[in-house]
Design a protein around this motif. Structure first.
Motif, PDB file in Angstrom:
ATOM      1  N   ILE A 270       0.839  -1.202   0.000  1.00 55.48           N
ATOM      2  CA  ILE A 270       0.000   0.000   0.000  1.00 55.48           C
ATOM      3  C   ILE A 270       0.873   1.250   0.000  1.00 55.48           C
ATOM      4  CG2 ILE A 270      -1.596   1.359   1.410  1.00 55.48           C
ATOM      5  CD1 ILE A 270      -2.866  -1.376   2.233  1.00 55.48           C
ATOM      6  N   LEU A 271       1.882   1.266   0.864  1.00 53.52           N
ATOM      7  CA  LEU A 271       2.752   2.442   0.930  1.00 53.52           C
ATOM      8  C   LEU A 271       3.531   2.658  -0.358  1.00 53.52           C
ATOM      9  CD1 LEU A 271       4.100   2.162   4.585  1.00 53.52           C
ATOM     10  CD2 LEU A 271       2.355   3.728   3.698  1.00 53.52           C
ATOM     11  N   ARG A 272       3.877   1.590  -1.040  1.00 59.43           N
ATOM     12  CA  ARG A 272       4.635   1.703  -2.290  1.00 59.43           C
ATOM     13  C   ARG A 272       3.774   2.089  -3.475  1.00 59.43           C
ATOM     14  NH1 ARG A 272      10.343   0.689  -2.517  1.00 59.43           N
ATOM     15  NH2 ARG A 272      10.889  -0.087  -0.470  1.00 59.43           N
ATOM     16  N   THR A 273       2.474   1.820  -3.418  1.00 56.96           N
ATOM     17  CA  THR A 273       1.630   2.128  -4.576  1.00 56.96           C
ATOM     18  C   THR A 273       0.839   3.412  -4.427  1.00 56.96           C
ATOM     19  OG1 THR A 273      -0.081   0.637  -3.729  1.00 56.96           O
ATOM     20  CG2 THR A 273       1.416  -0.234  -5.394  1.00 56.96           C
ATOM     21  N   ILE A 274       0.746   3.974  -3.254  1.00 59.19           N
ATOM     22  CA  ILE A 274       0.029   5.246  -3.084  1.00 59.19           C
ATOM     23  C   ILE A 274       0.631   6.362  -3.937  1.00 59.19           C
ATOM     24  CG2 ILE A 274      -0.441   7.117  -1.441  1.00 59.19           C
ATOM     25  CD1 ILE A 274      -1.115   4.988   0.616  1.00 59.19           C
ATOM     26  N   PRO A 275       1.964   6.521  -3.981  1.00 59.34           N
ATOM     27  CA  PRO A 275       2.518   7.605  -4.808  1.00 59.34           C
ATOM     28  C   PRO A 275       2.217   7.470  -6.298  1.00 59.34           C
ATOM     29  CG  PRO A 275       4.172   6.814  -3.276  1.00 59.34           C
ATOM     30  CD  PRO A 275       2.996   5.876  -3.202  1.00 59.34           C
ATOM     31  N   THR A 276       1.999   6.257  -6.800  1.00 60.51           N
ATOM     32  CA  THR A 276       1.749   6.080  -8.227  1.00 60.51           C
ATOM     33  C   THR A 276       0.293   6.330  -8.598  1.00 60.51           C
ATOM     34  OG1 THR A 276       1.337   3.714  -8.007  1.00 60.51           O
ATOM     35  CG2 THR A 276       3.599   4.383  -8.474  1.00 60.51           C
ATOM     36  N   ALA A 277      -0.561   6.579  -7.620  1.00 61.84           N
ATOM     37  CA  ALA A 277      -1.987   6.761  -7.910  1.00 61.84           C
ATOM     38  C   ALA A 277      -2.246   7.988  -8.778  1.00 61.84           C
ATOM     39  CB  ALA A 277      -2.780   6.858  -6.613  1.00 61.84           C
ATOM     40  N   ASP A 278      -1.433   9.027  -8.650  1.00 61.26           N
ATOM     41  CA  ASP A 278      -1.643  10.252  -9.419  1.00 61.26           C
ATOM     42  C   ASP A 278      -0.911  10.253 -10.759  1.00 61.26           C
ATOM     43  OD1 ASP A 278      -3.166  11.214  -7.356  1.00 61.26           O
ATOM     44  OD2 ASP A 278      -1.479  12.213  -6.388  1.00 61.26           O
ATOM     45  N   GLU A 279       0.006   9.346 -10.932  1.00 63.06           N
ATOM     46  CA  GLU A 279       0.827   9.329 -12.142  1.00 63.06           C
ATOM     47  C   GLU A 279       0.233   8.372 -13.168  1.00 63.06           C
ATOM     48  OE1 GLU A 279       4.583   7.982 -10.771  1.00 63.06           O
ATOM     49  OE2 GLU A 279       4.763   9.539  -9.268  1.00 63.06           O
ATOM     50  N   GLN A 280       0.615   8.576 -14.427  1.00 66.25           N
ATOM     51  CA  GLN A 280       0.253   7.592 -15.442  1.00 66.25           C
ATOM     52  C   GLN A 280       1.152   6.379 -15.249  1.00 66.25           C
ATOM     53  OE1 GLN A 280       0.538   9.361 -19.312  1.00 66.25           O
ATOM     54  NE2 GLN A 280      -1.651   9.790 -19.328  1.00 66.25           N
ATOM     55  N   ASP A 281       0.559   5.224 -15.282  1.00 68.47           N
ATOM     56  CA  ASP A 281       1.288   3.985 -15.012  1.00 68.47           C
ATOM     57  C   ASP A 281       1.317   3.150 -16.281  1.00 68.47           C
ATOM     58  OD1 ASP A 281       2.595   1.978 -13.689  1.00 68.47           O
ATOM     59  OD2 ASP A 281       0.854   1.300 -12.558  1.00 68.47           O
ATOM     60  N   ARG A 282       2.139   3.572 -17.230  1.00 69.21           N
ATOM     61  CA  ARG A 282       2.117   2.944 -18.557  1.00 69.21           C
ATOM     62  C   ARG A 282       2.613   1.502 -18.549  1.00 69.21           C
ATOM     63  NH1 ARG A 282       3.745   8.285 -20.761  1.00 69.21           N
ATOM     64  NH2 ARG A 282       1.832   9.112 -21.635  1.00 69.21           N
ATOM     65  N   GLN A 283       3.574   1.172 -17.704  1.00 70.84           N
ATOM     66  CA  GLN A 283       4.089  -0.192 -17.688  1.00 70.84           C
ATOM     67  C   GLN A 283       3.370  -1.079 -16.670  1.00 70.84           C
ATOM     68  OE1 GLN A 283       6.658   2.329 -17.833  1.00 70.84           O
ATOM     69  NE2 GLN A 283       6.926   1.959 -20.002  1.00 70.84           N
ATOM     70  N   GLY A 284       2.337  -0.588 -16.039  1.00 70.60           N
ATOM     71  CA  GLY A 284       1.602  -1.390 -15.066  1.00 70.60           C
ATOM     72  C   GLY A 284       2.413  -1.672 -13.819  1.00 70.60           C
ATOM     73  N   ARG A 285       3.175  -0.685 -13.385  1.00 71.03           N
ATOM     74  CA  ARG A 285       4.057  -0.881 -12.230  1.00 71.03           C
ATOM     75  C   ARG A 285       3.288  -1.242 -10.971  1.00 71.03           C
ATOM     76  NH1 ARG A 285       9.255   1.929 -13.287  1.00 71.03           N
ATOM     77  NH2 ARG A 285       9.165   2.543 -15.454  1.00 71.03           N
ATOM     78  N   ALA A 286       2.247  -0.477 -10.655  1.00 66.80           N
ATOM     79  CA  ALA A 286       1.466  -0.758  -9.448  1.00 66.80           C
ATOM     80  C   ALA A 286       0.735  -2.096  -9.583  1.00 66.80           C
ATOM     81  CB  ALA A 286       0.476   0.368  -9.181  1.00 66.80           C
ATOM     82  N   LEU A 287       0.194  -2.369 -10.755  1.00 70.25           N
ATOM     83  CA  LEU A 287      -0.480  -3.642 -10.984  1.00 70.25           C
ATOM     84  C   LEU A 287       0.483  -4.804 -10.778  1.00 70.25           C
ATOM     85  CD1 LEU A 287      -2.919  -5.325 -11.916  1.00 70.25           C
ATOM     86  CD2 LEU A 287      -2.103  -5.000 -14.260  1.00 70.25           C
ATOM     87  N   SER A 288       1.699  -4.674 -11.284  1.00 73.16           N
ATOM     88  CA  SER A 288       2.704  -5.729 -11.121  1.00 73.16           C
ATOM     89  C   SER A 288       2.962  -6.015  -9.648  1.00 73.16           C
ATOM     90  CB  SER A 288       4.016  -5.317 -11.785  1.00 73.16           C
ATOM     91  OG  SER A 288       3.853  -5.156 -13.166  1.00 73.16           O
ATOM     92  N   LEU A 289       3.059  -4.958  -8.868  1.00 76.18           N
ATOM     93  CA  LEU A 289       3.306  -5.132  -7.439  1.00 76.18           C
ATOM     94  C   LEU A 289       2.115  -5.794  -6.755  1.00 76.18           C
ATOM     95  CD1 LEU A 289       5.003  -4.781  -4.939  1.00 76.18           C
ATOM     96  CD2 LEU A 289       4.277  -2.393  -4.826  1.00 76.18           C
TER      97      LEU A 289
END
Length: 124
Positions: free
Chosen positions: A25-44
Motif C-alpha cells: 500500500i505504501l509503495r503504490t500510493i505515490p503512483t496513484a496520481d501518475e500515469q502507469d504505462r508499464q503497469g508498475r502498481a499492478l505488477s506489485l
C-alpha cells in the motif's frame, strides 16, 4: 515444532501478510496520481496477491508475466532501474528452473517493489 504452536504459526503468518500488505500500500500510493504505462502498481499487486495467498500453486506464477512484461517494456525505454531488471531476471530464471519457488516469489516481489517505486531521475 516445540514452541511453535498452531496458534503462534497462524499469528506469525497473519503478521507477515499484514506487513506485506502495508509495504505494498505504501509503495503504490505515490503512483496513484501518475500515469502507469508499464503497469508498475499492478505488477506489485499481482506479486503481493500470490505471496499472501494461503495456497499459491506453481501455476499461479504465470501471473508474474505481467511483471516481467512490464519490466521488459520499461527496460526497452530505459525507464527502469538495473536492480529491478536483475532481480526480475533472477526470479524468472529461478521460476523456470523450479528452484525454491518461495524464494523465487520473494525475489519477484522485491523486483516489483523496486519497479513500482524506484526514482529514475535520482539515479541519473
Amino acid at each position: 515444532n516445540g514452541w511453535l504452536t498452531p496458534g503462534l504459526r497462524l499469528l506469525f503468518t497473519a503478521l507477515a501478510d499484514l506487513l506485506v500488505l502495508v509495504i505494498t500500500i505504501l509503495r503504490t500510493i505515490p503512483t496513484a496520481d501518475e500515469q502507469d504505462r508499464q503497469g508498475r502498481a499492478l505488477s506489485l499487486w499481482v506479486a503481493t496477491m500470490i505471496l499472501i495467498s494461503p495456497v499459491a500453486w506453481y501455476h499461479y506464477f504465470v501471473l508474474l508475466l505481467i511483471l516481467f512484461a512490464g519490466l521488459a517494456s520499461a527496460a526497452a525505454q530505459g525507464r527502469v532501474s538495473r536492480r529491478a531488471i536483475w532481480m526480475g531476471l533472477f526470479s524468472y530464471v529461478m521460476i523456470l528452473a523450479t528452484i525454491e519457488p518461495l524464494f523465487a516469489l520473494l525475489c519477484a516481489y522485491v523486483a516489483a517493489c523496486w519497479f513500482a517505486t524506484d526514482d529514475l531521475s535520482a539515479m541519473d
